[in-house]
Enzyme design. Structure first.
Site, PDB file in Angstrom:
ATOM      1  N   HIS A  54       0.968  -1.236  -0.239  1.00  0.00           N
ATOM      2  CA  HIS A  54      -0.056   0.533   0.056  1.00  0.00           C
ATOM      3  C   HIS A  54       1.087   1.607   0.242  1.00  0.00           C
ATOM      4  O   HIS A  54       1.950   1.017   0.911  1.00  0.00           O
ATOM      5  CB  HIS A  54      -0.975   0.143   1.398  1.00  0.00           C
ATOM      6  N   ASP A  93       3.384  -6.908   4.674  1.00  0.00           N
ATOM      7  CA  ASP A  93       2.711  -6.020   4.683  1.00  0.00           C
ATOM      8  C   ASP A  93       3.090  -6.454   6.381  1.00  0.00           C
ATOM      9  O   ASP A  93       1.785  -5.647   7.487  1.00  0.00           O
ATOM     10  CB  ASP A  93       1.453  -5.146   4.787  1.00  0.00           C
ATOM     11  N   ASP A  98      -0.319   4.238   1.052  1.00  0.00           N
ATOM     12  CA  ASP A  98      -0.596   5.787   2.540  1.00  0.00           C
ATOM     13  C   ASP A  98      -0.383   4.960   2.981  1.00  0.00           C
ATOM     14  O   ASP A  98       0.733   4.008   3.308  1.00  0.00           O
ATOM     15  CB  ASP A  98      -2.076   5.469   2.415  1.00  0.00           C
ATOM     16  N   GLU A 142      -4.744   2.333   2.599  1.00  0.00           N
ATOM     17  CA  GLU A 142      -4.977   0.463   3.156  1.00  0.00           C
ATOM     18  C   GLU A 142      -5.208   0.620   4.968  1.00  0.00           C
ATOM     19  O   GLU A 142      -5.207  -0.084   5.490  1.00  0.00           O
ATOM     20  CB  GLU A 142      -3.386  -0.225   3.157  1.00  0.00           C
ATOM     21  N   GLU A 143      -4.808   2.117   5.151  1.00  0.00           N
ATOM     22  CA  GLU A 143      -4.759   2.085   6.680  1.00  0.00           C
ATOM     23  C   GLU A 143      -5.994   2.436   7.679  1.00  0.00           C
ATOM     24  O   GLU A 143      -6.087   3.061   8.322  1.00  0.00           O
ATOM     25  CB  GLU A 143      -3.543   3.449   7.056  1.00  0.00           C
ATOM     26  N   HIS A 179       4.119   2.755  12.396  1.00  0.00           N
ATOM     27  CA  HIS A 179       3.296   3.605  12.915  1.00  0.00           C
ATOM     28  C   HIS A 179       3.861   4.009  13.908  1.00  0.00           C
ATOM     29  O   HIS A 179       3.763   5.287  14.525  1.00  0.00           O
ATOM     30  CB  HIS A 179       1.666   3.696  13.515  1.00  0.00           C
ATOM     31  N   ASP A 221       6.406   0.051   6.553  1.00  0.00           N
ATOM     32  CA  ASP A 221       5.333   0.268   6.731  1.00  0.00           C
ATOM     33  C   ASP A 221       4.377   1.604   5.479  1.00  0.00           C
ATOM     34  O   ASP A 221       3.669   2.315   6.214  1.00  0.00           O
ATOM     35  CB  ASP A 221       3.959   0.407   8.286  1.00  0.00           C
TER      36      ASP A 221
HETATM   37 ZN   LIG Z   1       1.346  -1.627   6.333  1.00  0.00          ZN
END
Ligand SMILES: [Zn+2]
Length: 412
Positions: free
Chosen positions: A93, A189, A95, A160-161, A383, A126
């Site tokens: 992903h 992921d 984003d 995705e987030e 994150h 990520d």
């Molecule tokens: Zn991810």
């Protein structure tokens, strides 16, 4: 042929850094988090693919009026293989999540910082590491002029987030023709540092708020009230019996059983000499996929019925989150066996299929009947502030993708 590609990837350290620098510099934050989505990042990826001479590129635009361009872009790039009826997909992903507390970052989150073997910046792990793994393989195939045994597909998705409503979920609903039943799906992921975890299954998840109501009164005369804290304590202890009602174990998961945990407890009265007339607590249930969450709910309400009758309270149930797990990818599915051989040959160790306690993006594919595996070699620190990704893992993950694509894994 494969060893040439693996060497090619190993020598492409500069491409890892260049790609990560570009990706980090374009914050693709979704509108749910106050951003403008993936448009600019997608443009950079389209330009990169073009510069590599990768031609089989299609863009898919999911309408989203909340961003200024009006859509959320996903990119499909396919390098044709000898067998053109099947595709080995790597789905990553574009984003990223917001930076969070900026004071916790040692460097600018949107300027790549290279610290020895580590790349630092928002999104490097990520999911840029997954994007880079896919693109390195595509680049190596094109530069070496090698036709893979089956199509090699790179799918760079949006959103995705925040639940994939404008990304993978949207693509599956609006462009099902992309996804072949015989295709192979790798989602790089999530992972652990040793690279040994291949995620193939998820537990179902139920978050429940339970409110008990009674009657508040002075603590010196309890007979005038109905104490909800006593009832809550009894209810919480009764709920431990859920383990007996849903006793199955599955060694794919750690822990192997379903878990039923009381977690948050809201404050009730402020003073010591008042009997509370209202108590609120929460349950976090992670349930093995063979059980229906509705049956768990029913069991909880049945226990609650008993508690209400015994303690003279009333109970109210509010579902905070309820996600029935997708069917698991079989541990002998082709994507899994190919991956395990490939991981062992690149990283060594004892890679094995495992289950996790919460939902991943693979669930969308699994619900649609496709076998998907989630795997990467991660720090992991997705994150978090000062998000890091190791250059050697960007390269190693790309080598695993290549080895799985050619399916020569161990001993190749
Ligand atoms: Zn991810």
């Amino acid at each position: 042929m494969l060893s040439g590609i693996l060497d090619h990837i190993a020598a492409d350290r500069d491409t890892v850094i260049d790609l990560q620098r570009t990706l980090v510099s374009i914050p693709a934050i979704g509108p749910d988090n106050g951003g403008q989505g993936e448009r600019l990042k997608a443009d950079a990826m389209l330009a990169w693919l073009k510069a590599q001479g990768i031609t089989g590129v299609t863009e898919y635009l999911a309408p989203d009026p909340r961003v200024s361009c009006g859509h959320r872009p996903s990119i499909k790039a396919v390098i044709p293989g000898l067998d053109t009826t099947r595709t080995f997909w790597v789905i990553a992903h574009l984003d990223v999540v917001p930076v969070g507390d900026l004071t916790l970052w040692a460097t600018d989150p949107f300027t790549l910082s290279v610290e020895g073997e580590a790349l630092v910046g928002r999104g490097v792990e990520d999911n840029h590491q997954g994007v880079v793994a896919a693109l390195l393989v595509g680049k190596a195939l094109v530069e070496r002029g090698i036709v893979p045994p089956m199509n090699f597909g790179m799918l760079l998705v949006a959103d995705e987030e925040n639940g994939s409503k404008y990304g993978l979920d949207w693509l599956l609903k609006n462009h099902p023709e992309i996804f072949g039943k015989n295709d192979l799906y790798l989602i790089p992921d999530f992972g652990i540092p040793s690279a040994e975890m291949v995620e193939v299954a998820e537990k179902s998840m139920l978050w429940l708020r339970i409110t008990l109501s009674g009657k508040q009164c002075h603590a010196s005369s309890p007979e005038e009230g109905v104490n909800t804290l006593v009832a809550t304590a009894a209810f919480i202890l009764r709920l431990t019996k859920l383990h007996d009602r849903f006793p199955a174990v599955n060694p794919l998961f750690k822990p192997a059983n379903s878990t039923f945990q009381p977690t948050k407890k809201e404050a009730n009265v402020e003073n010591v000499n008042t009997i509370p007339g209202r108590d609120v607590f929460y349950m976090d249930c992670r349930v093995l996929p063979q059980y229906e969450l509705d049956d768990v709910l029913e069991a909880i309400e049945e226990m609650g019925h008993d508690i209400c009758a015994t303690y003279g309270v009333t109970a109210e149930y509010h579902i905070v989150q309820k996600e029935q797990a997708a069917p698991a990818t079989p541990k002998d599915a082709e994507i899994v066996t190919r991956l395990i051989g490939a991981i062992r040959s690149v990283y060594g160790g004892d890679p094995r299929p495992m289950g996790v306690g919460g939902g991943t993006v693979a669930a969308y594919l699994r619900r649609a009947g496709m076998d998907a595996a989630v795997w990467a070699a991660w720090v992991p620190n997705a994150h978090q502030p000062n998000e890091r990704s190791l250059i050697k893992n960007n390269i190693g993950d790309a080598q695993v993708v290549a080895a799985a694509l050619f399916d020569v894994g161990e001993g190749a």
